[in-house]
Design an enzyme around this catalytic site. Structure first.
Site, short mmCIF file in Angstrom:
data_model
loop_
_atom_site.label_atom_id
_atom_site.label_comp_id
_atom_site.label_asym_id
_atom_site.label_seq_id
_atom_site.Cartn_x
_atom_site.Cartn_y
_atom_site.Cartn_z
N LYS A 36 0.83 -1.21 0.00
CA LYS A 36 0.00 0.00 0.00
C LYS A 36 0.87 1.26 0.00
CE LYS A 36 -0.14 -0.59 4.97
NZ LYS A 36 -0.90 -1.04 6.14
N TYR A 244 18.06 29.06 7.27
CA TYR A 244 16.96 29.81 7.88
C TYR A 244 17.17 29.99 9.38
CZ TYR A 244 13.95 29.63 3.74
OH TYR A 244 13.42 29.81 2.51
C1 PLP Z 1 -0.03 -2.01 6.66
C2 PLP Z 1 -0.56 -3.30 7.14
C3 PLP Z 1 0.29 -4.39 7.30
C4 PLP Z 1 1.80 -4.29 7.20
O1 PLP Z 1 2.27 -3.71 8.41
P1 PLP Z 1 3.81 -3.40 8.72
O2 PLP Z 1 3.81 -2.92 10.12
O3 PLP Z 1 4.22 -2.34 7.75
O4 PLP Z 1 4.57 -4.66 8.53
C5 PLP Z 1 -0.28 -5.61 7.62
N1 PLP Z 1 -1.62 -5.73 7.81
C6 PLP Z 1 -2.46 -4.68 7.70
C7 PLP Z 1 -3.91 -4.87 7.93
C8 PLP Z 1 -1.96 -3.43 7.37
O5 PLP Z 1 -2.79 -2.39 7.27
#
Ligand code: PLP
Length: 342
Positions: A36, A244
């Site tokens: 994602k 800055y």
């Molecule tokens: C994002 C997500 C993962 C992966 O989690 P990480 O902590 O990045 O390994 C797994 N399961 C769900 C439901 C998620 O939303």
């Protein structure tokens, strides 16, 4: 081709090695990949193709827009964590991915549409997405064909009693659901040990070089390396300030390289006077404030010239400590002005 002054070098071998290490720790469970947020900022399509070639079969995105962007890859299995809203049904029924159903409303929507096999998310105490015990008792999943029933750990990166509590609740709830597979662990969950693996693990962060628990230090390799070009080298005289608000004043004459990289690229202001660039094994300190598009590096005594490239230190655990951001935010914050090179 026109070359950008900022690159993100992506190490495919490290990505594959991380997935293999997590697959090994997953034991007999299959090891999937959460891709994602554009593969946590690295490029979902690149991540998916690289890991699919290495043998990964189960890929997860958050939304149907993310699934649509990957549809042409023909991945072995692609699933959408956020399930199906009304607005998603047309795309979902086209079969490009499998929904993870999170609510009784989503379950009934999918059943009415005759959508076919789905996954189900159970809430075991995080109180984020997922069906609860009441939903199961009310028959929310009756008549559905369920591939994988899953839940998500809220505190897997902590020594917390919540982990075993969630595990226990997951086992109890999953007994009431007819499914082909069970899945609980994210990256940190994999480090909690064999009790948390079930049939499928779903790492994200650790694939990309994140280290959410000490057990994974030394196991997980860095994947993303920002490289920025030197736009100017100048000598700052003792007593003059850099950047800055003049937060850094030269204690002695200092040679400074100005790099094309800043907070608009996800190199956040928390790195001000804390980050650094790498020259071989030497860490050259960042001085002064991070600007939107620029940072200043102390290169005194080093052979760094206008037009050269420097790798900015982006070891995720260290960068998180320096910046006060989470490793997740550092990855997903990587901007759009990089040329991605592999
Ligand atoms: C994002 C997500 C993962 C992966 O989690 P990480 O902590 O990045 O390994 C797994 N399961 C769900 C439901 C998620 O939303």
């Amino acid at each position: 081709m026109f070359e950008l002054p900022l690159r993100l070098r992506r190490d495919a071998d490290a990505l594959v090695a991380n997935w293999r290490a997590l697959a090994r720790l997953s034991g007999t469970a299959a090891c999937g990949a959460a891709i994602k947020a554009d593969g946590y900022g690295l490029g979902a399509s690149w991540v998916a193709q690289t890991l699919a070639a290495a043998g990964c079969r189960d890929f997860f995105v958050a939304t149907w827009a993310e699934a649509a962007a990957l549809a042409s890859l023909g991945l072995p299995s692609l699933s959408v964590f956020h399930g199906v809203r009304d607005e998603d049904m047309e795309l979902a029924l086209s079969g490009i991915a499998t929904p993870v159903l999170n609510t009784a409303t989503q379950a009934s929507r999918w059943r009415s549409a005759g959508g076919g096999a789905s996954h189900v998310m159970l809430d075991t105490g995080m109180n984020r997405l997922g069906l609860d015990e009441g939903d199961l008792a009310a028959g929310a999943l009756d008549g559905l064909t369920i591939d994988t029933v899953m839940s998500h750990l809220a505190s897997a990166d902590d020594e917390s009693a919540q982990n075993s509590e969630q595990r226990g609740r997951f086992v109890a709830m999953a007994e009431k659901v007819a499914a082909r597979r069970l899945s609980l662990a994210n990256s940190a969950g994999i480090a909690l040990g064999p009790d948390y693996m079930f049939d499928l693990t779903r790492p994200g962060l650790a694939l990309y070089g994140g280290v959410p628990r000490p057990e994974l230090a030394g196991v997980i390799a860095q994947v993303a390396f920002p490289e920025a070009q030197v736009l100017q080298r100048r000598t700052v005289r003792a007593g003059e300030a850099v950047g800055y608000n003049a937060t850094w004043v030269a204690p002695a004459d200092t040679d400074v390289a100005i790099l094309n990289y800043g907070y608009a690229d996800g190199y956040f202001r928390g790195f001000s006077s804390r980050g650094g660039a790498l020259l071989g094994d030497t860490v050259l300190p960042l001085i002064g404030r991070v600007s939107m598009d620029l940072i200043a590096i102390d290169v005194t005594g080093h052979d760094v010239a206008e037009g050269d490239w420097l790798t900015v230190d982006f070891d995720l655990p260290r960068a998180a400590a320096q910046s006060g951001m989470s490793q997740y935010e550092l990855l997903t914050g990587l901007g759009t002005r990089f040329e991605r090179i592999d």
